[in-house]
Structure formats: C-alpha cells, structure tokens
Design an enzyme around this catalytic site. Structure first.
Site, PDB file in Angstrom:
ATOM      1  CE  LYS A   1      34.829  36.279  31.246  1.00  0.00           C
ATOM      2  NZ  LYS A   1      35.529  37.221  31.881  1.00  0.00           N
TER       3      LYS A   1
ATOM      4  CG  ASP B   1      33.713  40.307  33.843  1.00  0.00           C
ATOM      5  OD1 ASP B   1      33.765  39.403  34.968  1.00  0.00           O
ATOM      6  OD2 ASP B   1      33.558  39.155  32.436  1.00  0.00           O
TER       7      ASP B   1
HETATM    8  P1  NDP Z   1      40.862  35.257  26.504  1.00  0.00           P
HETATM    9  O1  NDP Z   1      40.749  34.242  26.002  1.00  0.00           O
HETATM   10  O2  NDP Z   1      39.719  36.733  25.766  1.00  0.00           O
HETATM   11  O3  NDP Z   1      42.101  36.391  26.412  1.00  0.00           O
HETATM   12  C1  NDP Z   1      43.381  36.453  26.391  1.00  0.00           C
HETATM   13  C2  NDP Z   1      44.240  36.945  26.637  1.00  0.00           C
HETATM   14  O4  NDP Z   1      45.866  36.697  27.332  1.00  0.00           O
HETATM   15  C3  NDP Z   1      44.863  37.284  25.259  1.00  0.00           C
HETATM   16  O5  NDP Z   1      45.068  38.435  25.105  1.00  0.00           O
HETATM   17  C4  NDP Z   1      45.992  36.931  24.782  1.00  0.00           C
HETATM   18  O6  NDP Z   1      46.996  36.802  24.015  1.00  0.00           O
HETATM   19  C5  NDP Z   1      46.447  36.695  26.243  1.00  0.00           C
HETATM   20  N1  NDP Z   1      47.379  35.173  26.675  1.00  0.00           N
HETATM   21  C6  NDP Z   1      47.243  34.369  26.828  1.00  0.00           C
HETATM   22  N2  NDP Z   1      48.060  33.318  27.271  1.00  0.00           N
HETATM   23  C7  NDP Z   1      48.767  34.524  27.193  1.00  0.00           C
HETATM   24  C8  NDP Z   1      50.563  33.919  27.668  1.00  0.00           C
HETATM   25  N3  NDP Z   1      50.935  33.141  28.401  1.00  0.00           N
HETATM   26  N4  NDP Z   1      51.816  34.964  27.717  1.00  0.00           N
HETATM   27  C9  NDP Z   1      51.228  36.098  27.219  1.00  0.00           C
HETATM   28  N5  NDP Z   1      49.495  36.762  26.755  1.00  0.00           N
HETATM   29  C10 NDP Z   1      49.186  35.637  26.721  1.00  0.00           C
HETATM   30  O7  NDP Z   1      40.368  35.753  28.049  1.00  0.00           O
HETATM   31  P2  NDP Z   1      39.498  36.511  29.044  1.00  0.00           P
HETATM   32  O8  NDP Z   1      39.911  37.672  28.797  1.00  0.00           O
HETATM   33  O9  NDP Z   1      38.333  35.833  28.783  1.00  0.00           O
HETATM   34  O10 NDP Z   1      40.003  36.496  30.765  1.00  0.00           O
HETATM   35  C11 NDP Z   1      41.750  36.682  31.193  1.00  0.00           C
HETATM   36  C12 NDP Z   1      41.653  36.176  32.527  1.00  0.00           C
HETATM   37  O11 NDP Z   1      41.151  37.501  32.871  1.00  0.00           O
HETATM   38  C13 NDP Z   1      41.394  35.077  32.602  1.00  0.00           C
HETATM   39  O12 NDP Z   1      42.821  34.549  33.403  1.00  0.00           O
HETATM   40  C14 NDP Z   1      40.705  34.614  34.177  1.00  0.00           C
HETATM   41  O13 NDP Z   1      40.804  33.934  34.868  1.00  0.00           O
HETATM   42  C15 NDP Z   1      40.373  36.394  34.775  1.00  0.00           C
HETATM   43  N6  NDP Z   1      38.899  36.966  34.382  1.00  0.00           N
HETATM   44  C16 NDP Z   1      39.213  37.098  35.676  1.00  0.00           C
HETATM   45  C17 NDP Z   1      37.804  37.645  36.157  1.00  0.00           C
HETATM   46  C18 NDP Z   1      37.756  37.830  37.877  1.00  0.00           C
HETATM   47  O14 NDP Z   1      36.557  38.179  38.196  1.00  0.00           O
HETATM   48  N7  NDP Z   1      38.782  38.439  38.732  1.00  0.00           N
HETATM   49  C19 NDP Z   1      36.620  37.897  35.459  1.00  0.00           C
HETATM   50  C20 NDP Z   1      37.098  37.857  34.229  1.00  0.00           C
HETATM   51  C21 NDP Z   1      38.428  37.192  34.068  1.00  0.00           C
HETATM   52  P3  NDP Z   1      46.927  36.521  22.223  1.00  0.00           P
HETATM   53  O15 NDP Z   1      46.264  37.746  21.571  1.00  0.00           O
HETATM   54  O16 NDP Z   1      48.128  36.958  21.832  1.00  0.00           O
HETATM   55  O17 NDP Z   1      46.327  35.011  21.905  1.00  0.00           O
END
Ligand code: NDP
Length: 266
Positions: free
Chosen positions: A66, A102
């Site tokens: 995104k 979103d």
């Molecule tokens: P990003 O990749 O931008 O961000 C991911 C975040 O998750 C970061 O803060 C990362 O932390 C953290 N993270 C990843 N893996 C882990 C882990 N194992 N333990 C702890 N923290 C973790 O993702 P998005 O913001 O785009 O999306 C996030 C989630 O939201 C996804 O699962 C997506 O499918 C869902 N989503 C659902 C929507 C809906 O309509 N229902 C709409 C948008 C998103 P770090 O900075 O430490 O790497």
C-alpha cells in the site's frame, strides 16, 4: 456495446482475497460491464508497469504494497494524501489516481461498538497509519504498539503514545485493534503472549483487520469472553467505497452494498 473494464487486486499473498468475488458480484448483478481479477505481485516497485501492461481501469492494493502504491500514483486524493497509503487506484486516461477507503471502511465496521474513546492499535504499517489518522480526526485517544521502532516515527507527532514491545504497559482501552499481519499466513500473536493477554484483559472490544479466519488474537479475545469482530465488515466498507470509485459513481451506493454483502454468503 461498452468495452468491458478490467480491475484487479495486487498483493503478496493475494490468493486469500475476497475482493474479486465482492466486486464481480456487484458488476454481474447490476449489469456493469466489468470484471475483477487478482495479481500476485512480489515486487511493489513493479506495480505501475504491471497495472499499465494489464490495461487495468482500476485496482485495489493489499499487504504489503500500500505504501508502494502511494509512490506509484501520479496523483493522490483525499484521505490517502493525509496518510501516504493507497488501497485503491483509478486509471484516469492513463494517469494513476490513488485513494484510501480502508479507514472509513473500518469506522463503518466498529459503529456497533458504540462510543469508542480510547484505542490500542497493534502494528504500524499502512493500515495502522490510515486508522490512526482517522481515529485522531474523531478525537479518539490512540496508543500504537509495534514490534520494530523504526515504523513508530510516523506516529510520534500524531497519537498520544507509541511503544515497542519492550516499553509497553497496558492501560484501560475501549478497543484493541490488530492491524499487524501476524495471524494472516501463520498462527502468531501480534506481540508476545504476555502483552496481548494484558491488553485484552483491559479492553471492552477487540477487532482484527484480518478476515475469513479466527486469528490467534481473536481466539484469545473469544476465550476471554470479549466481544470481537474480524475484518469482514471493514472489507465490506472499503469495498463499497472502492466500487463507487471504480464505477465512477454510476451505481447507487445502497445497491452496491446490497450485492457486495451477498458475496460474503457465497
Ligand atoms: P504492512 O505490511 O504495511 O504492515 C504490517 C505490520 O505488521 C507492521 O507493523 C509489522 O511490524 C507488523 N507485523 C508483521 N508481522 C508481524 C509479526 N509476526 N508479529 C508482530 N507484528 C508483525 O501491512 P498492512 O497494514 O497493509 O496490512 C496489515 C493487515 O491488515 C494484513 O493482515 C491485511 O490483510 C489486513 N487488512 C485488512 C483489511 C480489511 O479490509 N479487512 C484492509 C487492510 C488490511 P514491523 O514494523 O515490526 O515489521
């Protein structure tokens, strides 16, 4: 006959996405000449060239692209500009115009929880940025908790408190929201168990942005008897607003909502 428009969702992973079903259900039932598919994109920097080579009329962008989508756009409008995160792109005569639907989708989802004044936001990625900015607009007190410190920089001037796992101490919240991708492809909690247990013991409601499965986070909320919801309503809300953009407001929003909701029962 009008040319059929093609739309797609970009993500990695993308096979779990319900967006093709949601949008195709609207297009089919409202006789709109369009079709929606999915594209597994590993390298976010290839988004624009892939979008153009597929001659798409528009697209949705999901994890982890995104922020790359924001960079790929020629112009960004509305809330996406505030947050630097794009989940919807429209092709306007070869120009890529970005939007973010979103956050409003999420507000739609939590309406039934009533008056929410204090939120713990787990994660600091694209979704967290959009939601935090939207919550602040509504004067909600927000704490952001993330695994790594680097991504917290963005939130420091925006929300009241930011923590990594090391510095966090739970307070009392109305709602705890998981916006990390922990639990999406794995069975991980969004933070160490001790932290999540404590946070859930101090909240009235829990929500996960992930949909279509009971994540370990929601399972824990369920075990503790907390009212929770997964990301399905958020998905519906952002989808309805996205479809309005895809169809250039030619369809009525209530009709879009009716047919998109039906796709969740398929
Ligand atoms: P990003 O990749 O931008 O961000 C991911 C975040 O998750 C970061 O803060 C990362 O932390 C953290 N993270 C990843 N893996 C882990 C882990 N194992 N333990 C702890 N923290 C973790 O993702 P998005 O913001 O785009 O999306 C996030 C989630 O939201 C996804 O699962 C997506 O499918 C869902 N989503 C659902 C929507 C809906 O309509 N229902 C709409 C948008 C998103 P770090 O900075 O430490 O790497």
């Amino acid at each position: 006959m009008k040319n059929k428009k093609l739309f797609a969702i970009f993500g990695d992973p993308v096979e779990h996405s319900r967006s093709p079903l949601m949008h195709n259900c609207v297009f089919k039932n409202l006789n709109y000449p369009a079709c929606y598919t999915r594209v597994h994109l590993k390298d976010g920097s290839k988004l624009k060239e892939t979008f153009l080579s597929l001659k798409l009329s528009g697209a949705n962008i999901t994890v982890p692209h995104k922020e790359a989508a924001y960079e790929a756009c020629d112009e960004v409008r509305g809330f996406a500009k505030t947050v630097g995160v794009v989940n919807t792109i429209i092709n306007e005569n070869g120009k890529l115009v970005g939007y973010n639907t979103d956050a409003d989708g999420f507000m739609f989802a939590i309406k039934e929880f009533g008056n929410i004044k204090k939120i713990l936001l787990l994660g600091a990625g694209g979704t967290a940025k959009a939601l935090a900015s939207r919550f602040v607009q509504d004067d909600i007190d927000v704490t952001v908790l993330n695994r790594s410190a680097s991504r917290l920089e963005y939130f420091k001037d925006l929300v009241s408190t930011c923590h990594t796992w090391e510095s966090f101490k739970a307070e009392r919240y109305d709602l705890v929201v998981n916006t990390t991708s922990a639990g999406l492809k794995d069975e991980q909690l969004p933070a160490p168990s001790k932290i999540i247990q404590k946070a859930l013991e101090n909240t009235s409601f829990a929500a996960d942005a992930i949909y279509g499965k009971l994540t370990p986070f929601l399972k824990l909320a369920q075990d503790k008897g907390i009212t929770y919801k997964d990301g399905a309503d958020m998905l519906l809300g952002q989808g309805v607003l996205g479809n309005e953009l895809f169809t250039n407001h030619e369809l009525k929003i209530d009709d879009i909502k009716i047919h998109m909701s039906k796709s969740f029962k398929l």
